[in-house]
Design a protein around this motif. Structure first.
Motif, PDB file in Angstrom:
ATOM      1  N   ILE A 169      18.471  47.744  69.410  1.00  0.00           N
ATOM      2  CA  ILE A 169      17.223  48.059  68.734  1.00  0.00           C
ATOM      3  C   ILE A 169      17.339  47.621  67.274  1.00  0.00           C
ATOM      4  N   GLU A 170      16.358  46.875  66.834  1.00  0.00           N
ATOM      5  CA  GLU A 170      16.348  46.387  65.456  1.00  0.00           C
ATOM      6  C   GLU A 170      16.460  47.554  64.470  1.00  0.00           C
ATOM      7  N   GLY A 171      17.390  47.434  63.529  1.00  0.00           N
ATOM      8  CA  GLY A 171      17.584  48.461  62.517  1.00  0.00           C
ATOM      9  C   GLY A 171      18.631  49.500  62.852  1.00  0.00           C
ATOM     10  N   GLN A 172      19.067  49.557  64.121  1.00  0.00           N
ATOM     11  CA  GLN A 172      20.072  50.550  64.480  1.00  0.00           C
ATOM     12  C   GLN A 172      21.440  50.134  63.953  1.00  0.00           C
ATOM     13  N   HIS A 173      22.325  51.115  63.790  1.00  0.00           N
ATOM     14  CA  HIS A 173      23.692  50.848  63.365  1.00  0.00           C
ATOM     15  C   HIS A 173      24.584  50.818  64.604  1.00  0.00           C
ATOM     16  N   GLY A 174      25.563  49.920  64.590  1.00  0.00           N
ATOM     17  CA  GLY A 174      26.471  49.837  65.726  1.00  0.00           C
ATOM     18  C   GLY A 174      25.812  49.151  66.911  1.00  0.00           C
ATOM     19  N   GLY A 175      26.316  49.456  68.087  1.00  0.00           N
ATOM     20  CA  GLY A 175      25.740  48.877  69.299  1.00  0.00           C
ATOM     21  C   GLY A 175      26.733  48.094  70.126  1.00  0.00           C
ATOM     22  N   GLY A 176      27.720  47.470  69.474  1.00  0.00           N
ATOM     23  CA  GLY A 176      28.720  46.730  70.228  1.00  0.00           C
ATOM     24  C   GLY A 176      28.286  45.318  70.574  1.00  0.00           C
ATOM     25  N   ILE A 177      29.139  44.643  71.353  1.00  0.00           N
ATOM     26  CA  ILE A 177      28.924  43.262  71.766  1.00  0.00           C
ATOM     27  C   ILE A 177      28.593  43.243  73.255  1.00  0.00           C
ATOM     28  N   TYR A 178      27.551  42.487  73.628  1.00  0.00           N
ATOM     29  CA  TYR A 178      27.102  42.386  75.014  1.00  0.00           C
ATOM     30  C   TYR A 178      27.180  40.937  75.485  1.00  0.00           C
ATOM     31  N   PHE A 179      27.708  40.737  76.684  1.00  0.00           N
ATOM     32  CA  PHE A 179      27.745  39.432  77.336  1.00  0.00           C
ATOM     33  C   PHE A 179      26.892  39.525  78.606  1.00  0.00           C
ATOM     34  N   ILE A 180      25.891  38.656  78.749  1.00  0.00           N
ATOM     35  CA  ILE A 180      25.047  38.690  79.941  1.00  0.00           C
ATOM     36  C   ILE A 180      25.752  38.003  81.104  1.00  0.00           C
ATOM     37  N   ARG A 181      25.902  38.732  82.193  1.00  0.00           N
ATOM     38  CA  ARG A 181      26.470  38.153  83.422  1.00  0.00           C
ATOM     39  C   ARG A 181      25.364  37.651  84.342  1.00  0.00           C
ATOM     40  N   SER A 182      24.261  38.387  84.440  1.00  0.00           N
ATOM     41  CA  SER A 182      23.115  37.913  85.222  1.00  0.00           C
ATOM     42  C   SER A 182      21.852  38.604  84.718  1.00  0.00           C
ATOM     43  N   GLY A 183      20.732  37.947  84.952  1.00  0.00           N
ATOM     44  CA  GLY A 183      19.449  38.480  84.510  1.00  0.00           C
ATOM     45  C   GLY A 183      18.938  37.766  83.270  1.00  0.00           C
ATOM     46  N   ILE A 184      17.745  38.186  82.807  1.00  0.00           N
ATOM     47  CA  ILE A 184      17.085  37.583  81.659  1.00  0.00           C
ATOM     48  C   ILE A 184      16.755  38.672  80.644  1.00  0.00           C
ATOM     49  N   ALA A 185      16.984  38.370  79.371  1.00  0.00           N
ATOM     50  CA  ALA A 185      16.640  39.291  78.283  1.00  0.00           C
ATOM     51  C   ALA A 185      15.713  38.582  77.305  1.00  0.00           C
ATOM     52  N   LYS A 186      14.930  39.361  76.570  1.00  0.00           N
ATOM     53  CA  LYS A 186      14.127  38.779  75.501  1.00  0.00           C
ATOM     54  C   LYS A 186      14.588  39.342  74.162  1.00  0.00           C
ATOM     55  N   ILE A 187      14.597  38.464  73.161  1.00  0.00           N
ATOM     56  CA  ILE A 187      15.056  38.805  71.823  1.00  0.00           C
ATOM     57  C   ILE A 187      13.825  38.920  70.942  1.00  0.00           C
TER      58      ILE A 187
END
Length: 233
Positions: A47-65
């Motif tokens: 979520i824009e503006g949040q602190h932290g969150g970690g690193i994500y690697f997409i294995r399958s599926g579609i995301a929107k930025i």
């Protein structure tokens, strides 16, 4: 939701991700210290503006930025599929996420904490190089998007968006097509135009034999024809 954890060294998308040149030792360490998560459609990873969150690697599926626009409505910058990485841009001085990432459809991702990512990068020049290349690719995409918005017509931009979607969803000529879980406003954001113009362009492209669709089901893409329209894509 956590899922059984696949191993990174046998992952089917490893070769198209920032992990492609990492050693087996790094991949084993990553496999032992990550979560494998499932996000349903419209769930947010970041979520824009949040602190932290970690690193994500997409294995399958579609995301929107997305980023928040002046009206408070999110604006889509791009779509991303298997092999994409998110969360690494938090490394700024304010330690906030600059973007939101939302699942367009069922999304399966691998997640590690920022602290563990820092440990891995210190041990792996290949991972650091892969992340830097990912950032450079993002910058290049932004540059190309700006050129398209400035120099291409609405029809050319919509055609380019359709090509992008066909590639992400791995459309195969002769198949039954793809079902795209995107609203007309989403397509408008990606094309830098309005929802009404997108609807008119889709109708015109269908009449011209470039696509066949009903609702969100795109049954056919004339890929050579769309490429000819969207000359810069």
């Amino acid at each position: 939701m956590a899922q059984p954890n696949p191993r990174c060294n046998t992952c089917r998308v490893r070769n198209c991700s920032v992990l492609s040149n990492c050693s087996n030792n790094i991949l084993e360490a990553l496999s032992d210290n990550k979560e494998y998560l499932h996000f349903q459609r419209r769930e947010r990873l970041l979520i824009e503006g949040q602190h932290g969150g970690g690193i994500y690697f997409i294995r399958s599926g579609i995301a929107k930025i997305e980023v928040n626009g002046k009206s408070g409505r999110p604006l889509i910058l791009r779509l991303a599929g298997a092999g994409s990485v998110f969360g690494h841009r938090i490394r700024g001085s304010n330690n906030e996420q600059p973007l939101s990432v939302e699942a367009v459809e069922d999304l399966y991702v691998c997640h590690i904490s920022l602290a563990y990512y820092d440990q891995l990068v210190e041990k792996s020049p290949a991972l650091h190089s892969g992340m830097m290349q990912s950032l450079l690719n993002e910058i290049r995409q932004v540059e190309l998007h700006a050129v398209r918005l400035t120099h291409l017509s609405v029809k050319e931009r919509v055609a380019g968006t359709l090509l992008h979607i066909a590639a992400l969803y791995q459309y195969q000529p002769g198949s039954n097509g793809i079902r795209v879980h995107l609203e007309r406003q989403d397509l408008a954001d990606l094309s830098g135009t309005t929802r009404e113009q997108v609807s008119r362009m889709l109708s015109g492209l269908q009449q011209g034999g470039y696509i066949k669709y009903r609702g969100k089901h795109f049954k056919f893409f004339n890929l050579p024809g769309l490429q000819q329209i969207a000359a810069l894509y």
